[in-house]
Design a protein around this motif. Structure first.
Motif, PDB file in Angstrom:
ATOM      1  N   MET A  93     -29.331   1.823 -42.681  1.00 35.86           N
ATOM      2  CA  MET A  93     -28.701   1.067 -41.613  1.00 35.86           C
ATOM      3  C   MET A  93     -27.189   1.018 -41.812  1.00 35.86           C
ATOM      4  N   GLU A  94     -26.776   0.936 -43.077  1.00 29.90           N
ATOM      5  CA  GLU A  94     -25.343   0.880 -43.347  1.00 29.90           C
ATOM      6  C   GLU A  94     -24.652   2.178 -42.924  1.00 29.90           C
ATOM      7  N   LEU A  95     -25.314   3.307 -43.141  1.00 25.68           N
ATOM      8  CA  LEU A  95     -24.731   4.582 -42.712  1.00 25.68           C
ATOM      9  C   LEU A  95     -24.653   4.662 -41.191  1.00 25.68           C
ATOM     10  N   ALA A  96     -25.666   4.158 -40.517  1.00 29.03           N
ATOM     11  CA  ALA A  96     -25.652   4.142 -39.051  1.00 29.03           C
ATOM     12  C   ALA A  96     -24.511   3.260 -38.548  1.00 29.03           C
ATOM     13  N   LEU A  97     -24.306   2.134 -39.215  1.00 29.65           N
ATOM     14  CA  LEU A  97     -23.217   1.231 -38.836  1.00 29.65           C
ATOM     15  C   LEU A  97     -21.861   1.902 -39.055  1.00 29.65           C
ATOM     16  N   ALA A  98     -21.702   2.577 -40.177  1.00 18.89           N
ATOM     17  CA  ALA A  98     -20.439   3.288 -40.445  1.00 18.89           C
ATOM     18  C   ALA A  98     -20.222   4.388 -39.413  1.00 18.89           C
ATOM     19  N   ASN A  99     -21.296   5.102 -39.064  1.00 17.41           N
ATOM     20  CA  ASN A  99     -21.210   6.159 -38.056  1.00 17.41           C
ATOM     21  C   ASN A  99     -20.767   5.592 -36.721  1.00 17.41           C
ATOM     22  N   ALA A 100     -21.396   4.517 -36.294  1.00 16.88           N
ATOM     23  CA  ALA A 100     -21.068   3.912 -34.996  1.00 16.88           C
ATOM     24  C   ALA A 100     -19.631   3.399 -34.979  1.00 16.88           C
ATOM     25  N   THR A 101     -19.199   2.806 -36.077  1.00 19.30           N
ATOM     26  CA  THR A 101     -17.831   2.297 -36.167  1.00 19.30           C
ATOM     27  C   THR A 101     -16.823   3.444 -36.095  1.00 19.30           C
ATOM     28  N   ASN A 102     -17.098   4.513 -36.817  1.00 19.36           N
ATOM     29  CA  ASN A 102     -16.212   5.680 -36.766  1.00 19.36           C
ATOM     30  C   ASN A 102     -16.194   6.307 -35.379  1.00 19.36           C
ATOM     31  N   THR A 103     -17.343   6.310 -34.719  1.00 24.26           N
ATOM     32  CA  THR A 103     -17.413   6.898 -33.381  1.00 24.26           C
ATOM     33  C   THR A 103     -16.585   6.089 -32.389  1.00 24.26           C
ATOM     34  N   ILE A 104     -16.566   4.790 -32.540  1.00 23.29           N
ATOM     35  CA  ILE A 104     -15.721   3.965 -31.664  1.00 23.29           C
ATOM     36  C   ILE A 104     -14.254   4.376 -31.820  1.00 23.29           C
ATOM     37  N   SER A 105     -13.827   4.595 -33.058  1.00 23.53           N
ATOM     38  CA  SER A 105     -12.446   5.049 -33.284  1.00 23.53           C
ATOM     39  C   SER A 105     -12.206   6.412 -32.644  1.00 23.53           C
ATOM     40  N   THR A 106     -13.190   7.296 -32.762  1.00 23.92           N
ATOM     41  CA  THR A 106     -13.077   8.626 -32.150  1.00 23.92           C
ATOM     42  C   THR A 106     -12.944   8.511 -30.633  1.00 23.92           C
ATOM     43  N   ILE A 107     -13.761   7.677 -30.036  1.00 21.07           N
ATOM     44  CA  ILE A 107     -13.717   7.494 -28.578  1.00 21.07           C
ATOM     45  C   ILE A 107     -12.360   6.918 -28.157  1.00 21.07           C
ATOM     46  N   GLU A 108     -11.890   5.917 -28.883  1.00 23.20           N
ATOM     47  CA  GLU A 108     -10.598   5.311 -28.548  1.00 23.20           C
ATOM     48  C   GLU A 108      -9.475   6.340 -28.636  1.00 23.20           C
ATOM     49  N   ASN A 109      -9.524   7.207 -29.644  1.00 24.29           N
ATOM     50  CA  ASN A 109      -8.520   8.268 -29.773  1.00 24.29           C
ATOM     51  C   ASN A 109      -8.614   9.254 -28.617  1.00 24.29           C
ATOM     52  N   LEU A 112      -9.755   8.620 -25.609  1.00 29.22           N
ATOM     53  CA  LEU A 112      -9.280   7.955 -24.393  1.00 29.22           C
ATOM     54  C   LEU A 112      -7.755   7.859 -24.362  1.00 29.22           C
ATOM     55  N   SER A 113      -7.146   7.645 -25.510  1.00 27.33           N
ATOM     56  CA  SER A 113      -5.684   7.514 -25.536  1.00 27.33           C
ATOM     57  C   SER A 113      -4.981   8.862 -25.410  1.00 27.33           C
ATOM     58  N   SER A 114      -5.705   9.953 -25.643  1.00 26.73           N
ATOM     59  CA  SER A 114      -5.089  11.275 -25.556  1.00 26.73           C
ATOM     60  C   SER A 114      -4.801  11.694 -24.120  1.00 26.73           C
ATOM     61  N   LYS A 115      -5.532  11.148 -23.172  1.00 24.33           N
ATOM     62  CA  LYS A 115      -5.354  11.424 -21.732  1.00 24.33           C
ATOM     63  C   LYS A 115      -5.503  12.909 -21.393  1.00 24.33           C
ATOM     64  N   GLU A 116      -6.320  13.620 -22.161  1.00 21.81           N
ATOM     65  CA  GLU A 116      -6.497  15.055 -21.896  1.00 21.81           C
ATOM     66  C   GLU A 116      -7.808  15.368 -21.179  1.00 21.81           C
ATOM     67  N   PHE A 117      -8.503  14.342 -20.719  1.00 17.60           N
ATOM     68  CA  PHE A 117      -9.804  14.551 -20.104  1.00 17.60           C
ATOM     69  C   PHE A 117      -9.768  14.194 -18.622  1.00 17.60           C
ATOM     70  N   ASP A 118     -10.695  14.792 -17.878  1.00 18.54           N
ATOM     71  CA  ASP A 118     -10.775  14.511 -16.443  1.00 18.54           C
ATOM     72  C   ASP A 118     -11.393  13.126 -16.218  1.00 18.54           C
ATOM     73  N   PRO A 119     -11.280  12.610 -14.993  1.00 21.92           N
ATOM     74  CA  PRO A 119     -11.791  11.259 -14.712  1.00 21.92           C
ATOM     75  C   PRO A 119     -13.278  11.085 -15.035  1.00 21.92           C
ATOM     76  N   PHE A 120     -14.096  12.116 -14.792  1.00 19.80           N
ATOM     77  CA  PHE A 120     -15.516  12.009 -15.114  1.00 19.80           C
ATOM     78  C   PHE A 120     -15.717  11.814 -16.609  1.00 19.80           C
ATOM     79  N   ALA A 121     -15.050  12.614 -17.424  1.00 18.23           N
ATOM     80  CA  ALA A 121     -15.174  12.505 -18.883  1.00 18.23           C
ATOM     81  C   ALA A 121     -14.663  11.150 -19.366  1.00 18.23           C
ATOM     82  N   ILE A 122     -13.582  10.673 -18.769  1.00 18.64           N
ATOM     83  CA  ILE A 122     -13.041   9.368 -19.156  1.00 18.64           C
ATOM     84  C   ILE A 122     -14.052   8.267 -18.861  1.00 18.64           C
ATOM     85  N   ASP A 123     -14.697   8.330 -17.699  1.00 20.29           N
ATOM     86  CA  ASP A 123     -15.732   7.338 -17.368  1.00 20.29           C
ATOM     87  C   ASP A 123     -16.883   7.405 -18.366  1.00 20.29           C
TER      88      ASP A 123
END
Length: 115
Positions: A1-17, A19-30
């Motif tokens: 469970m701890e590895l799953a939690l670390a994975n999910a936390t890291n993925t949130i950071s990946t998603i935020e990065n 989204l901030s890059s602004k290199e995706f189309d509106p569908f991908a951003i949604d």
């Protein structure tokens, strides 16, 4: 469970990065925004699952882990709604799904051991 939690936390950071890059189309951003919400919910469920597991509420922990698996699948499916849509988080979703499934199996094994 701890590895799953670390994975999910890291993925949130990946998603935020992403989204901030602004290199995706509106569908991908949604889709990324939807996934961000799904992963935030998954983190809360993982914490609750761990608490349930420690309290020996194995059925609750298992249900929560399965719900986390559903969140990973839902995130993945969102990208495929657009024909030819590329799943930007395929690896992350796969890893969270697998780690949650392994956790569910471990919980099942431990809960079947007589005390």
């Amino acid at each position: 469970m701890e590895l799953a939690l670390a994975n999910a936390t890291n993925t949130i950071s990946t998603i935020e990065n992403m989204l901030s890059s602004k290199e995706f189309d509106p569908f991908a951003i949604d889709c990324l925004k939807d996934c961000l919400e799904l992963y935030a919910d998954a983190i809360a469920m993982l914490v609750d699952a761990f608490t349930a597991y420690l309290s020996e509420h194995f059925d609750i922990a298992t249900v929560l882990m399965r719900t986390v698996m559903d969140a990973a699948s839902t995130c993945d499916e969102g990208f495929t709604e657009k024909k030819g849509g590329l799943t930007l988080l395929a690896k992350e979703n796969y890893n969270l799904f697998q780690l949650s499934d392994i956790s569910s199996c471990i919980i099942k094994q431990i809960s079947s051991v007589p005390s």
